[in-house]
Design an enzyme around this catalytic site. Structure first.
Site, short mmCIF file in Angstrom:
data_model
loop_
_atom_site.label_atom_id
_atom_site.label_comp_id
_atom_site.label_asym_id
_atom_site.label_seq_id
_atom_site.Cartn_x
_atom_site.Cartn_y
_atom_site.Cartn_z
N HIS A 133 3.75 -2.18 3.11
CA HIS A 133 3.73 -0.81 2.59
C HIS A 133 5.06 -0.45 1.93
O HIS A 133 6.12 -0.64 2.55
CB HIS A 133 3.46 0.20 3.72
N HIS B 105 -6.56 2.87 -4.09
CA HIS B 105 -6.37 3.22 -2.67
C HIS B 105 -6.70 4.69 -2.45
O HIS B 105 -6.07 5.35 -1.63
CB HIS B 105 -4.93 2.91 -2.25
N HIS C 132 -5.59 9.64 -0.25
CA HIS C 132 -5.34 8.98 1.04
C HIS C 132 -5.63 9.95 2.19
O HIS C 132 -4.82 10.15 3.10
CB HIS C 132 -3.88 8.50 1.12
N ASP D 2 0.80 -1.23 0.00
CA ASP D 2 0.00 0.00 0.00
C ASP D 2 0.84 1.28 0.00
O ASP D 2 2.00 1.29 0.39
CB ASP D 2 -0.89 0.03 1.25
#
Length: 280
Positions: free
Chosen positions: A239, A144, A148, A93
């Protein structure tokens, strides 16, 4: 009306075809019953209000629990068919991150494994060639959100539609592939999210387990969390963006990933992209 605006407008409109989850149907029924009791039964208002408050607390708790499915479908493991195929999904991510992502791609290539990158669309805009390289090397880029946002879980239908539809358009234009999966920032959400995902044809995907590698700089501890009861069908979360650093200053992902890939090889497991792994 432009394509993004049309999609956002559609996401806000109530969808009769959206399959309301049982918990949400029960919540709606409880509200109706509580209000009816408060109006028709003398002295029932305190109990009615208490029931509604408790219900809201339950819904809030579900939204703060990334692996919960009370608010709608939530993929936490690959389908049963993945067990026979010995498949797992590595999801990464918050990228793409120029310092980290190219080295991640090299590690995956060296071990002949694939991953899914849940990318922030504005970072893809900033590094389009890197995003295209991810796809060209056999991996998948999924949604995503556009920015964010830290307050993502507090957004309403319009906010969700704007963030997610904009990311869909950016990722599709840059990579040539339209995402089919979505992951919320930190996995947090509220009941307004699922109808928007349903309109946009996206599946909510969380994880089986995570390494907490945005705050844990010890590779051994991150690896231990990922490897505990590791088995086929697992979805693992790491990540490349916002990665914690080791004591030596290295992004912890770059030290954990070789250990994880070697563990997969030893266990006879194959890391696949989510679009491949979610096939029945």
């Amino acid at each position: 009306m432009g394509k993004s605006a049309a999609m956002s407008s559609a996401a806000v409109t109530a969808s009769e075809s959206w399959p309301w989850p049982p918990a949400m149907r029960a919540s709606a029924a409880l509200h109706v019953a509580a209000i009816g009791a408060g109006v028709l039964v003398p002295g029932a208002w305190p109990w009615a209000i208490g029931a509604i408050v408790l219900n809201h607390a339950l819904i809030t708790g579900a939204g703060l629990t990334p692996r919960s499915n009370l608010l709608g479908p939530n993929v936490t493991r690959l389908p049963e068919a993945g067990a026979a195929r010995r498949e797992v999904a590595i999801t990464i991510d918050d990228g793409p991150e120029p310092e980290v992502t190219p080295r991640v791609l090299d590690l995956l290539d060296a071990h002949r494994q694939c991953a899914t990158f849940f990318c922030i669309a504005e970072r893809v805009l900033a590094h389009p060639e890197l995003a295209r390289e991810i796809v060209a090397r056999g991996h998948s880029i999924q949604n995503h959100t556009a920015r964010h946002r830290h307050n993502f879980s507090f957004l309403g239908p319009r906010g969700f539609a704007s963030e997610i539809a904009r990311a869909q358009d950016i990722l599709s234009e840059v990579t040539g592939q339209r995402p089919t999966c979505f992951r919320a920032p930190a996995g947090l959400r509220n009941p307004f999210l699922e109808p928007v995902l349903h309109r946009l044809g996206l599946s909510l995907v969380s994880w089986t387990r995570r390494g907490f590698d945005t705050r844990e700089g010890d590779p051994a501890k991150v690896m231990a969390r990922l490897a505990r009861n590791l088995q086929a069908r697992d979805i693992l979360l790491l990540h490349d963006g916002n990665a914690a650093r080791t004591a030596e200053g290295n992004p912890v992902l770059l030290e954990v990933l070789p250990l994880l890939l070697e563990r997969l090889r030893a266990d006879g497991l194959r890391a696949v992209t989510l679009p491949e792994g979610m096939k029945l």
